[in-house]
Design a protein around this motif. Structure first.
Motif, PDB file in Angstrom:
ATOM      1  N   GLU A   1       0.767  -1.141  -0.057  1.00  0.00           N
ATOM      2  CA  GLU A   1       0.088   0.062  -0.003  1.00  0.00           C
ATOM      3  C   GLU A   1       0.646   0.967  -0.094  1.00  0.00           C
ATOM      4  O   GLU A   1       0.806   2.224   0.734  1.00  0.00           O
TER       5      GLU A   1
ATOM      6  N   TYR B   1      -4.060  -2.180  -3.937  1.00  0.00           N
ATOM      7  CA  TYR B   1      -5.191  -2.464  -4.957  1.00  0.00           C
ATOM      8  C   TYR B   1      -5.099  -1.706  -6.299  1.00  0.00           C
ATOM      9  O   TYR B   1      -4.481  -0.739  -6.297  1.00  0.00           O
TER      10      TYR B   1
ATOM     11  N   HIS C   1      -6.288   3.781  -7.320  1.00  0.00           N
ATOM     12  CA  HIS C   1      -5.977   2.437  -7.855  1.00  0.00           C
ATOM     13  C   HIS C   1      -4.815   2.479  -8.788  1.00  0.00           C
ATOM     14  O   HIS C   1      -4.550   3.343  -9.339  1.00  0.00           O
TER      15      HIS C   1
ATOM     16  N   LEU D   1      -9.322  -7.827  -4.374  1.00  0.00           N
ATOM     17  CA  LEU D   1      -9.266  -6.215  -4.584  1.00  0.00           C
ATOM     18  C   LEU D   1      -7.804  -5.875  -4.718  1.00  0.00           C
ATOM     19  O   LEU D   1      -7.384  -5.158  -5.355  1.00  0.00           O
ATOM     20  N   PHE D   2      -7.030  -6.517  -3.609  1.00  0.00           N
ATOM     21  CA  PHE D   2      -5.405  -6.234  -3.751  1.00  0.00           C
ATOM     22  C   PHE D   2      -4.890  -7.249  -4.579  1.00  0.00           C
ATOM     23  O   PHE D   2      -5.015  -8.359  -4.943  1.00  0.00           O
TER      24      PHE D   2
END
Length: 360
Positions: free
Chosen positions: A157, A242, A276, A342-343
């Motif tokens: 992240e 993501y 994203h 999602l990730f």
């Protein structure tokens, strides 16, 4: 009488009034990394009291499996006597602490380790030091401050928080989206001058009107610098975030404050902004530098291939009273309706390396 220093919202509004509307990238950069008032300069954004919870904070299993991933690569490289392990945006140091608890069980790994952390938040640096002092970490603020040996990079992240530019498709072409003031309030607008059509991805030539394209030049530059080093010194980049597999249109810029979505223009400096990640764009940069880019995996598939089920079973056997919590954490990390799809997990590595999970 002492004058009160202007707030970040006031500084942004003054800059707009003085020099005109600013790009979305400039706005994001000010909001997140202003030297004294930016979001990542002043707060601990993680956990229940922050604005979001990351995978390492959910379960030790996440970091332990990532640690195994890097031990495997180090062994494939012939167990070099010196190498750099670099984490981008290490948060509280939780991920790295869990990684190294596992990785340093491999003979020679600890002695060869040169640990570097890319971080600017003083509060988080203090927490990282508390967790990682035994490994002699060094904090860096530029990507050329690494050793001469192989470079292994982990980023969880991180890329989603780097500034992006936005472009809007109009009848006469693509115009950059900007942040200006309308009746004294911050609002989105468009630059009057269209970008040349050949400057935009060819695959988007037939995009419908009002389509939004997000371009992460900052993320591409980070990958370019790291991949340039790895191309000569060996190593790999592992990025978990993501995002999407192919360059596409669609707005993903979002604000989060106190675990709830928030208007990205409303509270500069107090709101986490992210977008994203375009993994295709990052992969293209890494390939130009000669790295092999692995097929993108979902986080759930990545962790499952690395053996999270076995690790969860072992932890549950050792801590039977926590088995329900361990199962819930595993589900949160891997289930398709939670973080599992999602990730995404991106890996670019030196030719000749076979990153585990990506090469079954």
């Amino acid at each position: 009488m002492t004058e009160t220093a202007p707030t970040l919202p006031e500084l942004i509004d003054m800059q707009i009034r003085t020099t005109g509307p600013m790009s979305v990238a400039t706005y994001m950069g000010l909001c997140l990394t202003h030297p004294s008032k930016g979001y990542y300069k002043n707060a601990d954004p993680l956990g229940a009291k922050g604005d979001f919870v990351t995978a390492p904070e959910i379960s030790q299993m996440f970091g332990e499996l990532v640690g195994f991933f890097f031990v495997n690569l180090w062994q494939q490289m012939g167990q070099p006597k010196e190498f750099t392990l670099l984490e981008l945006g290490p948060g509280r140091g939780t991920l790295m602490a869990d990684m190294l608890r596992v990785a340093c069980r491999a003979e020679g790994f600890r002695d060869a380790l040169d640990l570097r952390l890319f971080e600017t938040n003083p509060t988080l640096i203090a927490e990282q030091n508390a967790r990682l002092a035994a490994y002699d970490p060094k904090w860096i603020d530029a990507f050329d401050k690494v050793g001469d040996g192989p470079l292994l990079v982990v980023a969880n992240e991180f890329f989603d928080a780097l500034p992006i530019r936005q472009f809007v498709r109009a009848a006469d072409g693509w115009h950059e989206r900007v942040v200006g003031l309308t009746e004294g309030k911050r609002a989105f607008g468009m630059s009057p001058t269209p970008f040349p059509a050949d400057a935009m991805p060819a695959a988007l030539a037939n995009a419908v009107p009002d389509s939004i394209l997000e371009v992460a030049l900052a993320g591409a530059e980070v990958v370019n610098r790291l991949a340039d080093t790895i191309s000569t010194q060996g190593g790999a980049i592992l990025a978990i975030d993501y995002g999407y597999e192919r360059t596409q249109t669609g707005e993903t810029l979002q604000g989060v404050r106190r675990h709830a979505y928030a208007d990205v223009l409303e509270a500069p400096g107090d709101t986490d902004l992210s977008a994203h990640v375009d993994f295709e764009a990052l992969g293209n940069v890494a390939r130009i530098q000669g790295l092999n880019v692995q097929p993108l995996l979902g986080q759930g598939e990545f962790l499952n291939r690395l053996g999270i089920s076995d690790r969860a079973a072992t932890l549950s056997a050792a801590n039977p009273g926590s088995s329900a919590d361990i199962a819930a954490a595993k589900a949160r990390l891997t289930a398709p309706d939670q973080m599992g799809t999602l990730f995404k997990v991106f890996c670019a590595a030196s030719p000749g390396l076979y990153p585990p999970a990506f090469t079954e």
